[in-house]
Design an enzyme around this catalytic site. Structure first.
Site, PDB file in Angstrom:
ATOM      1  CE1 TYR A 143      -3.312  -2.696  -0.011  1.00 19.07           C
ATOM      2  CE2 TYR A 143      -3.904  -2.125   2.237  1.00 19.07           C
ATOM      3  CZ  TYR A 143      -4.117  -2.876   1.093  1.00 19.07           C
ATOM      4  OH  TYR A 143      -5.128  -3.802   1.055  1.00 19.07           O
ATOM      5  CE  LYS A 194       0.703 -17.402  -1.541  1.00 19.27           C
ATOM      6  NZ  LYS A 194       0.169 -18.785  -1.749  1.00 19.27           N
ATOM      7  CG  ASP A 227      -2.673 -19.865  -0.116  1.00 21.15           C
ATOM      8  OD1 ASP A 227      -1.902 -19.905   0.867  1.00 21.15           O
ATOM      9  OD2 ASP A 227      -2.410 -20.420  -1.202  1.00 21.15           O
TER      10      ASP A 227
END
Length: 369
Positions: A143, A194, A227
């Site tokens: 961001y 991740k 995930d």
């Protein structure tokens, strides 16, 4: 009572104004009962600030926020300001507040009040006794990373670029907040990234592990891909105690966890900065829900997330733990009594307005005090 607890209220837009009004009533109640007092000031932010000053965050408001011991925030945004340039959109006011106040740690609790178990879309046996905390990095990552922007390529097509970037200090300072929270709870921390496909995730995993091994060996640490974490939140959310993750994944996972509880209108949050030598942290407290312009001004919004955000302020900014517990118990009692705003309606309960829900919480506080 004289008070050195300086609090700046920024109701913002939409239902932010209505729910903040109920928080003011709690402030008045604490003062009237001579339990705690606050030096409370109010200012504008978001669309309201644009209308008043031509910017979503005036410099004078920013200075007041930086000088305050805590900021109570409502919500920003609405269709009235959708056509503004990106830099002037109401949400930029909140993002600038977070950046200038250096609020790097966002605390998002997800818990289920017993009377609201039936409001969740998951089975009661899955969400009963749910009580977790998501700690989200708030001032870095994709961001805020550079380079960013939209560019036109030589062939006339366009490319949008955002950069996911983290440094060791950014990861470690957030990790310390998460480990300290876990140490005060059930001593279990799940770090989410991740690392299988992202180098920033590899760094995140390595730095969190090194921090645990060096300073927090009493806390159980688990690493999990983002995930898989999303799947586990729906499958078995009670396995989690504290989750620590980056800005992007934290944004997604905290909203997912919020809906386990039945309504965004029930959940508070805290955004904290680093502690100064005296232990004081800059802090901003806000409900998870947005400005909900479709119901603004109708006195139907759920004020409980804002009321619970006030309780978080008592706990984390002013170390008023008993007083925070008092507010939490009053909310629990109000719900147990069967009153509901529209977003948490269940069969056999009574639909009430924003104001009546505030009335009910105050009556329960009178009984408990």
């Amino acid at each position: 009572m004289a008070s050195n607890r300086k609090v700046l209220a920024l109701p913002g837009d939409g239902i932010g104004v209505e729910v903040m009004r109920q928080v003011y009533r709690l402030v008045e109640w604490f003062d009237r009962k001579r339990i705690a007092s606050f030096d409370l000031a109010e200012d504008v932010v978001g669309g309201a600030a644009y209308d008043a000053h031509g910017t979503p965050l005036a410099e004078s408001t920013l200075r007041a926020a930086l000088a305050a011991d805590a900021v109570l925030f409502g919500a920003v945004g609405g269709p009235k300001w959708d056509t503004l340039p990106f830099a002037l959109k109401p949400e930029r006011g909140l993002l600038r507040l977070r950046r200038e106040m250096e609020l790097f740690a966002n605390l998002r609790p997800a818990f289920v009040f017993e009377p609201l178990i039936g409001a969740s879309t998951l089975k009661p046996e899955v969400v009963r006794d749910l009580d977790m905390m998501i700690v989200r990095e708030l001032t870095g990552g994709v961001y805020f990373g550079e380079p960013r922007g939209i560019e036109t390529l030589a062939d006339g097509t366009r490319r949008g670029v955002n950069t996911q970037v983290y440094t060791t200090p950014e990861i470690v300072r957030l990790g310390r907040v998460a480990f300290e929270l876990a140490r005060k709870r059930r001593k279990k921390l799940t770090s989410v990234e991740k690392a299988n496909v992202m180098e920033s995730g590899v760094l995140w995993r390595e730095e969190i592990q090194k921090l645990r091994d060096a300073e927090y060996r009493d806390v159980e640490l688990q690493h999990m891909y983002a995930d898989n974490c999303a799947m586990q939140l729906v499958r078995n959310p009670r396995q989690f105690d504290v989750i620590v993750t980056d800005n992007l994944f934290g944004d997604l996972l905290s909203d997912c966890a919020a809906m386990l509880t039945g309504s965004l209108g029930m959940l508070p949050s805290a955004s904290l900065g680093a502690a100064d030598p005296g232990g004081r942290r800059k802090a901003l407290y806000e409900p998870v829900h947005g400005s909900a312009p479709d119901i603004a001004g109708k006195d139907v919004a759920n004020p409980l997330a804002s009321i619970l955000s006030f309780a978080m302020m008592l706990r984390y900014s002013f170390d008023l733990r008993d007083e925070a517990d008092l507010v939490d118990r009053a909310v629990q009692s109000a719900l147990k009594g069967g009153v509901r705003t529209s977003d948490i309606m269940q069969p056999g309960t009574a639909r009430v307005s924003t104001t009546v829900m505030g009335d009910t919480v105050l009556r329960e506080l009178d009984k408990l005090a």
